[in-house]
Design a protein around this motif. Sequence first.
Motif, PDB file in Angstrom:
ATOM      1  N   ALA A  44       0.834  -1.206   0.000  1.00  0.00           N
ATOM      2  CA  ALA A  44       0.000   0.000   0.000  1.00  0.00           C
ATOM      3  C   ALA A  44       0.865   1.251   0.000  1.00  0.00           C
ATOM      4  O   ALA A  44       0.555   2.225  -0.703  1.00  0.00           O
ATOM      5  CB  ALA A  44      -0.947  -0.008   1.202  1.00  0.00           C
ATOM      6  N   VAL A  45       1.941   1.250   0.762  1.00  0.00           N
ATOM      7  CA  VAL A  45       2.850   2.405   0.810  1.00  0.00           C
ATOM      8  C   VAL A  45       3.436   2.663  -0.575  1.00  0.00           C
ATOM      9  O   VAL A  45       3.449   3.798  -1.063  1.00  0.00           O
ATOM     10  CB  VAL A  45       3.962   2.188   1.856  1.00  0.00           C
ATOM     11  N   ASP A  46       3.911   1.605  -1.226  1.00  0.00           N
ATOM     12  CA  ASP A  46       4.496   1.763  -2.559  1.00  0.00           C
ATOM     13  C   ASP A  46       3.465   2.252  -3.573  1.00  0.00           C
ATOM     14  O   ASP A  46       3.744   3.142  -4.378  1.00  0.00           O
ATOM     15  CB  ASP A  46       5.092   0.444  -3.050  1.00  0.00           C
ATOM     16  N   LEU A  47       2.268   1.672  -3.537  1.00  0.00           N
ATOM     17  CA  LEU A  47       1.232   2.073  -4.488  1.00  0.00           C
ATOM     18  C   LEU A  47       0.750   3.499  -4.224  1.00  0.00           C
ATOM     19  O   LEU A  47       0.511   4.262  -5.166  1.00  0.00           O
ATOM     20  CB  LEU A  47       0.069   1.084  -4.455  1.00  0.00           C
ATOM     21  N   ALA A  48       0.638   3.874  -2.971  1.00  0.00           N
ATOM     22  CA  ALA A  48       0.243   5.246  -2.631  1.00  0.00           C
ATOM     23  C   ALA A  48       1.286   6.235  -3.140  1.00  0.00           C
ATOM     24  O   ALA A  48       0.938   7.292  -3.677  1.00  0.00           O
ATOM     25  CB  ALA A  48       0.059   5.389  -1.125  1.00  0.00           C
ATOM     26  N   ARG A  49       2.545   5.892  -2.994  1.00  0.00           N
ATOM     27  CA  ARG A  49       3.619   6.763  -3.474  1.00  0.00           C
ATOM     28  C   ARG A  49       3.482   6.985  -4.988  1.00  0.00           C
ATOM     29  O   ARG A  49       3.593   8.110  -5.477  1.00  0.00           O
ATOM     30  CB  ARG A  49       4.975   6.146  -3.143  1.00  0.00           C
ATOM     31  N   TYR A  60       0.685  -2.467 -14.932  1.00  0.00           N
ATOM     32  CA  TYR A  60       2.122  -2.743 -14.875  1.00  0.00           C
ATOM     33  C   TYR A  60       2.730  -2.253 -13.565  1.00  0.00           C
ATOM     34  O   TYR A  60       3.588  -2.925 -12.977  1.00  0.00           O
ATOM     35  CB  TYR A  60       2.845  -2.101 -16.064  1.00  0.00           C
ATOM     36  N   ASP A  61       2.299  -1.084 -13.085  1.00  0.00           N
ATOM     37  CA  ASP A  61       2.787  -0.565 -11.808  1.00  0.00           C
ATOM     38  C   ASP A  61       2.422  -1.506 -10.666  1.00  0.00           C
ATOM     39  O   ASP A  61       3.256  -1.846  -9.816  1.00  0.00           O
ATOM     40  CB  ASP A  61       2.195   0.814 -11.504  1.00  0.00           C
TER      41      ASP A  61
END
Length: 94
Positions: A44-49, A60-61
């Motif tokens: 979630a942290v990576d996707l929110a960033r 793809y992300d």
Amino acid sequence: MRAESRVHRQITAAVLAVLTEVDPYGLEPGTSDGAPADEYEPEAVDLARLLLRDGVVTVYDVEDVWVRWFSESLVLRLGVDRTARLVDRLNALV
């Protein structure tokens, strides 16, 4: 508290809620017999960033984040349609 920090925490919490609801591994985060409520927080942290930086995420992300954390494809686990719906839900957060 900085506004950027607050927004990042809000988006991260919203992404975490979506990932928890989708629960690709059937871990039932936050339930008495399930995994901890924050089970999908690193993702979630990576996707929110990404959402905050780019304004959108792509399949793809999401796939890149998933492979980085789990060493397996989310698209293969969920299928193309469910993954596309997940991406749509994530993009609706921003």
